[in-house]
Every structure is written in structure tokens, then in C-alpha cells.
Design an enzyme around this catalytic site. Sequence first.
Site, PDB file in Angstrom:
ATOM      1  N   MET A  63       4.181   4.179 115.229  1.00 48.14           N
ATOM      2  CA  MET A  63       3.958   5.143 115.362  1.00 48.14           C
ATOM      3  C   MET A  63       4.484   5.827 116.203  1.00 48.14           C
ATOM      4  O   MET A  63       4.786   6.995 116.922  1.00 48.14           O
ATOM      5  CB  MET A  63       2.227   5.891 116.385  1.00 48.14           C
ATOM      6  CG  MET A  63       0.588   5.011 115.385  1.00 48.14           C
ATOM      7  SD  MET A  63      -0.571   6.235 116.162  1.00 48.14           S
ATOM      8  CE  MET A  63      -0.245   4.981 118.012  1.00 48.14           C
ATOM      9  N   GLY A  64       5.769   5.685 115.926  1.00 50.23           N
ATOM     10  CA  GLY A  64       7.285   5.951 116.382  1.00 50.23           C
ATOM     11  C   GLY A  64       7.770   5.423 118.282  1.00 50.23           C
ATOM     12  O   GLY A  64       6.949   4.985 118.352  1.00 50.23           O
ATOM     13  N   GLY A  99       9.768  -3.649 121.716  1.00 49.06           N
ATOM     14  CA  GLY A  99       8.653  -4.450 120.845  1.00 49.06           C
ATOM     15  C   GLY A  99       8.702  -4.181 119.294  1.00 49.06           C
ATOM     16  O   GLY A  99       9.002  -5.095 118.785  1.00 49.06           O
ATOM     17  N   HIS A 100       9.283  -2.507 119.020  1.00 52.04           N
ATOM     18  CA  HIS A 100       9.130  -2.405 117.575  1.00 52.04           C
ATOM     19  C   HIS A 100      10.604  -3.417 116.860  1.00 52.04           C
ATOM     20  O   HIS A 100      11.029  -3.211 115.535  1.00 52.04           O
ATOM     21  CB  HIS A 100       9.263  -1.053 117.070  1.00 52.04           C
ATOM     22  CG  HIS A 100       8.513  -0.479 118.274  1.00 52.04           C
ATOM     23  ND1 HIS A 100       8.458   0.584 119.088  1.00 52.04           N
ATOM     24  CD2 HIS A 100       7.020  -0.102 117.176  1.00 52.04           C
ATOM     25  CE1 HIS A 100       6.791   1.144 119.383  1.00 52.04           C
ATOM     26  NE2 HIS A 100       6.685   0.968 118.731  1.00 52.04           N
ATOM     27  N   GLN A 131      -6.212  -5.685 116.765  1.00 56.15           N
ATOM     28  CA  GLN A 131      -6.269  -4.558 116.125  1.00 56.15           C
ATOM     29  C   GLN A 131      -5.505  -5.034 114.627  1.00 56.15           C
ATOM     30  O   GLN A 131      -5.768  -5.581 113.488  1.00 56.15           O
ATOM     31  CB  GLN A 131      -4.524  -3.735 116.373  1.00 56.15           C
ATOM     32  CG  GLN A 131      -4.507  -3.249 115.416  1.00 56.15           C
ATOM     33  CD  GLN A 131      -3.233  -1.664 115.726  1.00 56.15           C
ATOM     34  OE1 GLN A 131      -3.894  -0.552 115.913  1.00 56.15           O
ATOM     35  NE2 GLN A 131      -1.634  -3.227 115.722  1.00 56.15           N
ATOM     36  N   SER A 147       5.041   2.666 124.572  1.00 58.65           N
ATOM     37  CA  SER A 147       5.349   4.137 124.083  1.00 58.65           C
ATOM     38  C   SER A 147       4.513   5.055 125.048  1.00 58.65           C
ATOM     39  O   SER A 147       5.319   6.045 125.443  1.00 58.65           O
ATOM     40  CB  SER A 147       5.056   4.356 123.141  1.00 58.65           C
ATOM     41  OG  SER A 147       5.568   3.881 121.929  1.00 58.65           O
TER      42      SER A 147
END
Length: 294
Positions: A24-25, A30-31, A147, A180
Site C-alpha cells: 500500500m506504498g 520492511g518493504h 494476513q 507506515s
Amino acid sequence: MEVTHTFAATRDLYEGRIGLLPTMGYFHEGHLSLMDLLRRECDTMVVSNFVNPTQFDQSADLDSYPRDIDRDSALAEEHGVDIHFVPEVPEIYPPGSSTEVTVGKVALGMEGKHRPSHFVGVATVVAKLFAGLRPDIAVFGKKDAQQIAVLKGMVTDLRFPVEIVSGPLVREPDGLALSSRNVRLGAEERERALAISRGLFQAAMQIDAGERDGDRLEATVSRSISRLDADYVELVAAETMEPIAALDRPAVLAVAAYVGEVRLIDNLSIEWVDGTPAPDRGLILEEPSRLSAK
Ligand code: PAF
């Protein structure tokens, strides 16, 4: 790197084995660690960037979710992404669309209990990304442990031909799990938020010292976060996400709590190595993350 907005334009650019990182940007380390992991596993790396409205149960949370596509594109390019897929809402939810993916038992507790429509939103958007982008492999971060369990179940049940790989939960040097949402914490709130990782690390030390009782492990974390507004602290089986009374199989000690207006989740994933539980404290950064500079 190409920036695309439709499934068809994205697929036109494909070569070889396709890897997907759904996001989700507002990228953080982490990303970026998931991009580095995926880069080694595929020929064409696609990172999707879509703040999915259907997985938010509070419009204030959706509205305040941080967004900066130009910043994200620059970071994606630095980390070897081939295609930054940035769809608008109608590409994902065509006008009149009404089909949803319902989720099973694994989604009932914890996040599913406190955010009832959340996992239907997650499973539906990820199913659309899998159908539209047709990846061979997809990666997800371990911070969202439930998730991952929900999506693994969906892939098995709906026979999606995609391999699901999980990457590390990444932490600030002081232990705070990267999210985020951390940019919304004030200085005093950020300090108070450290109670979450501190509690999980204390539980990890207890496990290393031989503690196996679920209530006692949960109590350690609950004590640590007593000044926060907790949604849950639960020891669950890693595969089913069902509560367990004792640490006798791979498990997750999971927490969700509000610090002021900001809802944070964190967990200790407890793997099984040579018949012994091995708590995974995640990847702890040596320097503060780019979110801390905010
Ligand atoms: O983990 C996330 O960022 C989101 O839940 C996901 C998987 C990108 C679906 O919107």
C-alpha cells in the site's frame, strides 16, 4: 523501471519468472528488504502500490494513510524493481463490481475479530492482483502474520498457481516494528509504543529460558503494554491462527494496541528448531529507518 497503471500494460512488459510484492506504498526498510529478497527469486519484479479502501474499517485511518508515489518510485528503482504498478480504483474495482473473497476460520480471531471486514478486503484485492498480474511468486512481510496465513489458505483453496514467501519483520534499532503508520506517532507516543516490542522481547527471553505456558507469556506482554489501549495479546498456532494454551508447536505471539489514535500490530513468530521453540525477534536495523527521519 516502468510505472504502469493497468494490468494489461504491466503484463506486456513481462519476461521470465514473475515476482510480485503487493504493497500500500509509503515504502520503508520492511518493504525494501522484501524487494531485495524478491529480486533474487524472479526475472521481472513487480511492486504494486494501491491503498486498498475495502480493507480499512475506519475512514479516518484510510484518509490519513501516508502516500507519496514519487518517493516510492525512486526507492523502488534503487532496489531493482522492474515495474511499479500504481492502479487507480476502477482498475481494481470496476464500476458495479460486487464479487468478494470470503475468508475462513483462520481470519476469525485477532485482526478479524477487531476489524470484521478487513480480511475480506485483503483477500479480495490480493486475489485481483494475482488474477490480473499472474505472478509465479509473491512475498509478504511477517509483521502481518495472520494476513500471511489467510492468503496461504486462499491460494490453496482457490488453486492460485503462485508460491507465497514470507520475509522478515523489520525493526528500528530500539525495537519498534516498522509500519507506515509510525509517521503518525508524536514523540511521546513513539516512546510509549516501545512497550510493545519490549514486552515481546521479554516473552522471547522467557521462552528461551523454558517458559511454555501461554497465559504467562501473554501476561508478560500485557503487563508491558498496560499504559496502551490493547485490542488483543494472543498466543496462536502459526498454521491455524487459533489460540493455544501452551507453546507446543510453531506459534505466533501477536499484539494489537492503540497508541493515541494510531493502531499498531506486532508479533513474535516462534519457529521450531530441533524440537525447541525459537523466537524470531525480526531484523533489527543498525541505523534508524527512513520513517524516523520524519
Ligand atoms: O500488507 C499490505 O500492505 C496489504 O494488506 C496488501 C497485502 C498490500 C493488500 O492491500
